[in-house]
Enzyme design. Sequence first.
Site, mmCIF file in Angstrom:
data_model
loop_
_atom_site.group_PDB
_atom_site.id
_atom_site.type_symbol
_atom_site.label_atom_id
_atom_site.label_comp_id
_atom_site.label_asym_id
_atom_site.label_seq_id
_atom_site.Cartn_x
_atom_site.Cartn_y
_atom_site.Cartn_z
ATOM 1 N N LYS A 65 0.826 -1.232 0.000
ATOM 2 C CA LYS A 65 0.000 0.000 0.000
ATOM 3 C C LYS A 65 0.843 1.258 0.000
ATOM 4 C CE LYS A 65 0.226 -1.700 4.318
ATOM 5 N NZ LYS A 65 -0.161 -2.979 4.867
ATOM 6 N N LYS B 70 -4.044 3.276 2.656
ATOM 7 C CA LYS B 70 -5.109 2.438 2.095
ATOM 8 C C LYS B 70 -6.272 3.300 1.594
ATOM 9 C CE LYS B 70 -3.843 -1.365 5.121
ATOM 10 N NZ LYS B 70 -4.057 -1.902 6.478
HETATM 11 N N1 LIG Z 1 1.968 -8.691 7.127
HETATM 12 C C1 LIG Z 1 0.716 -8.470 6.800
HETATM 13 O O1 LIG Z 1 -0.209 -8.905 7.473
HETATM 14 C C2 LIG Z 1 0.385 -7.667 5.560
HETATM 15 C C3 LIG Z 1 -0.968 -7.429 5.230
HETATM 16 C C4 LIG Z 1 -1.276 -6.733 4.054
HETATM 17 C C5 LIG Z 1 -0.249 -6.281 3.250
HETATM 18 N N2 LIG Z 1 1.048 -6.498 3.618
HETATM 19 C C6 LIG Z 1 2.090 -5.997 2.718
HETATM 20 O O2 LIG Z 1 2.814 -7.103 2.196
HETATM 21 C C7 LIG Z 1 4.163 -6.727 1.969
HETATM 22 C C8 LIG Z 1 5.088 -7.700 2.703
HETATM 23 O O3 LIG Z 1 4.844 -7.605 4.081
HETATM 24 P P1 LIG Z 1 5.425 -8.685 5.124
HETATM 25 O O4 LIG Z 1 4.711 -8.454 6.399
HETATM 26 O O5 LIG Z 1 5.408 -10.046 4.511
HETATM 27 O O6 LIG Z 1 6.961 -8.177 5.255
HETATM 28 P P2 LIG Z 1 8.186 -8.941 5.933
HETATM 29 O O7 LIG Z 1 7.714 -10.045 6.809
HETATM 30 O O8 LIG Z 1 9.056 -7.885 6.523
HETATM 31 O O9 LIG Z 1 8.961 -9.603 4.692
HETATM 32 C C9 LIG Z 1 9.638 -8.844 3.743
HETATM 33 C C10 LIG Z 1 10.418 -9.762 2.833
HETATM 34 O O10 LIG Z 1 11.001 -8.957 1.810
HETATM 35 C C11 LIG Z 1 12.394 -9.173 1.773
HETATM 36 N N3 LIG Z 1 13.070 -7.911 1.442
HETATM 37 C C12 LIG Z 1 13.009 -6.738 2.102
HETATM 38 N N4 LIG Z 1 13.764 -5.814 1.475
HETATM 39 C C13 LIG Z 1 14.314 -6.423 0.400
HETATM 40 C C14 LIG Z 1 15.185 -6.010 -0.628
HETATM 41 N N5 LIG Z 1 15.663 -4.767 -0.687
HETATM 42 N N6 LIG Z 1 15.533 -6.901 -1.572
HETATM 43 C C15 LIG Z 1 15.079 -8.169 -1.538
HETATM 44 N N7 LIG Z 1 14.237 -8.622 -0.577
HETATM 45 C C16 LIG Z 1 13.871 -7.764 0.378
HETATM 46 C C17 LIG Z 1 12.774 -9.646 3.157
HETATM 47 O O11 LIG Z 1 13.986 -10.355 3.039
HETATM 48 P P3 LIG Z 1 14.690 -11.112 4.275
HETATM 49 O O12 LIG Z 1 13.883 -12.353 4.465
HETATM 50 O O13 LIG Z 1 16.051 -11.395 3.774
HETATM 51 O O14 LIG Z 1 14.619 -10.161 5.412
HETATM 52 C C18 LIG Z 1 11.561 -10.503 3.514
HETATM 53 O O15 LIG Z 1 11.704 -11.796 2.971
HETATM 54 C C19 LIG Z 1 4.272 -5.272 2.421
HETATM 55 O O16 LIG Z 1 4.091 -4.412 1.326
HETATM 56 C C20 LIG Z 1 3.136 -5.131 3.402
HETATM 57 O O17 LIG Z 1 2.672 -3.789 3.500
HETATM 58 C C21 LIG Z 1 1.386 -7.187 4.740
#
Ligand SMILES: NC(=O)c1ccc[n+]([C@@H]2O[C@H](COP(=O)([O-])OP(=O)(O)OC[C@H]3O[C@@H](n4cnc5c(N)ncnc54)[C@H](OP(=O)(O)O)[C@@H]3O)[C@@H](O)[C@H]2O)c1
Length: 410
Positions: free
Chosen positions: A92, A192
Amino acid sequence: MADPAKFRVGLLGHGTVGGAFAELLPRHADRIARITGLRPELSAVLTRSRGSFQDVLDGSDLIVELIGGLEPAREYLLAAMRAGKHVVTANKQLLSHHGEELWEEARVHGVQLRFEGAVAGVVPVIRVLQESLAGATIDRVHGIVNGTTNFILTEMARTGETFADALTAAQRLGYAEADPTEDVNGKDAAAKMAIIARLAFETPVHIDQVRYEGIEHIRPDDLEYARDLGLGLKLIGTAERVGDDGLSVTVYPAFLYPGHPLASVNGPFNAVTVESEAITEITMSGPGAGGPQTATAVLGDVISAMIPPASTPPATASLRIVSDVVSSFYLYLEVADEPGVLARVAHVLAEHHVSVKSVVQKGLEDQARLVMVLHPVLESKFFAAIEEIAALDAMRAPPRAIRVLEEEFG
Ligand SMILES: NC(=O)c1ccc[n+]([C@@H]2O[C@H](COP(=O)([O-])OP(=O)(O)OC[C@H]3O[C@@H](n4cnc5c(N)ncnc54)[C@H](OP(=O)(O)O)[C@@H]3O)[C@@H](O)[C@H]2O)c1
């Protein structure tokens, strides 16, 4: 029949949502192959510590971006679309900053940019705004679009605890991030609402144009006061038409009367109401975040991007149609006011394995009313018991039974 062709899905990010998506995709691959004729498989993964973007790009038909943040997510999505690949994201922040640039790139290259998971987790707000309500002129959208703040406000109202204590509880239960700043100060909801407003009003909205306020300053006595007045307090995002040519997009804590569709949305749930003269009002609600939930929305986007679904998808699941199901019942009996009637009724119920959850007995001249709520039971057993009860001498009127929905969410 020949094996379905492969459809290669490249994944950027393997965290909370990316990890859940990587588990979900193979579990559904057979079913998706039956629906679309293409078998999706995870072709490559990029995280900070493994993989290369170029390899993911070269080896994939579609790219799923679940890294988060602005860069390099923006750069990766632009590169993927320029290479003619469909993209799916749940980001978002990125869309509320650079949506116009990304949507333009998708148009220019004739690819799909899908983002259902970016707004309210698995609640299908984007599709409804873009497709189902494409024919309606929307006047206003209200949303509870941040589950963390909704959980905190629900807890504060329920327990009387402070914001700080409710936030600690949210973190302990996994409803708040270690750094919850953008959730509690309203910025996540503002991002959002910028996306929702863009779709509902076909007007570019940058997150900087959304006025927002968080819930950090809410005190327990605000909620106590609200309760005394029969009001509930929610963090509400609003996007509304103002006058002939205006649009206002805001996120503020607001009191709601109990009749409002968002008043009953509690805990970590999200909900969005859309108002339009043509449709009056529609409310959608459900889990707003979480790895598996958001991954489900992401997978739905992947399937939509793979192939336009046929108007009626093939019936591939071949489920058995079941007519005897488990239900709970409310049972109302008018019986003779004489000793032992309740015991006789209870005996018949027990013989059919129907157990009583609660019972109220009231006298009424020479009759008595027995009102019971029964535990969930197979309907055939319940109706067999009712037939026997109806035949008891003590019955003064046919039994009345109404089903009870026991589900509670949130
Ligand atoms: N969590 C939720 O409930 C939720 C709900 C709706 C939307 N979202 C959206 O979904 C997306 C992901 O969220 P998340 O909670 O899954 O995040 P997260 O748990 O922090 O995971 C992020 C992933 O991206 C990788 N990453 C970060 N920076 C990077 C880079 N520069 N190059 C390559 N890989 C990179 C990280 O690598 P490493 O494993 O090496 O750290 C990790 O695997 C976000 O946009 C978030 O706003 C999340």
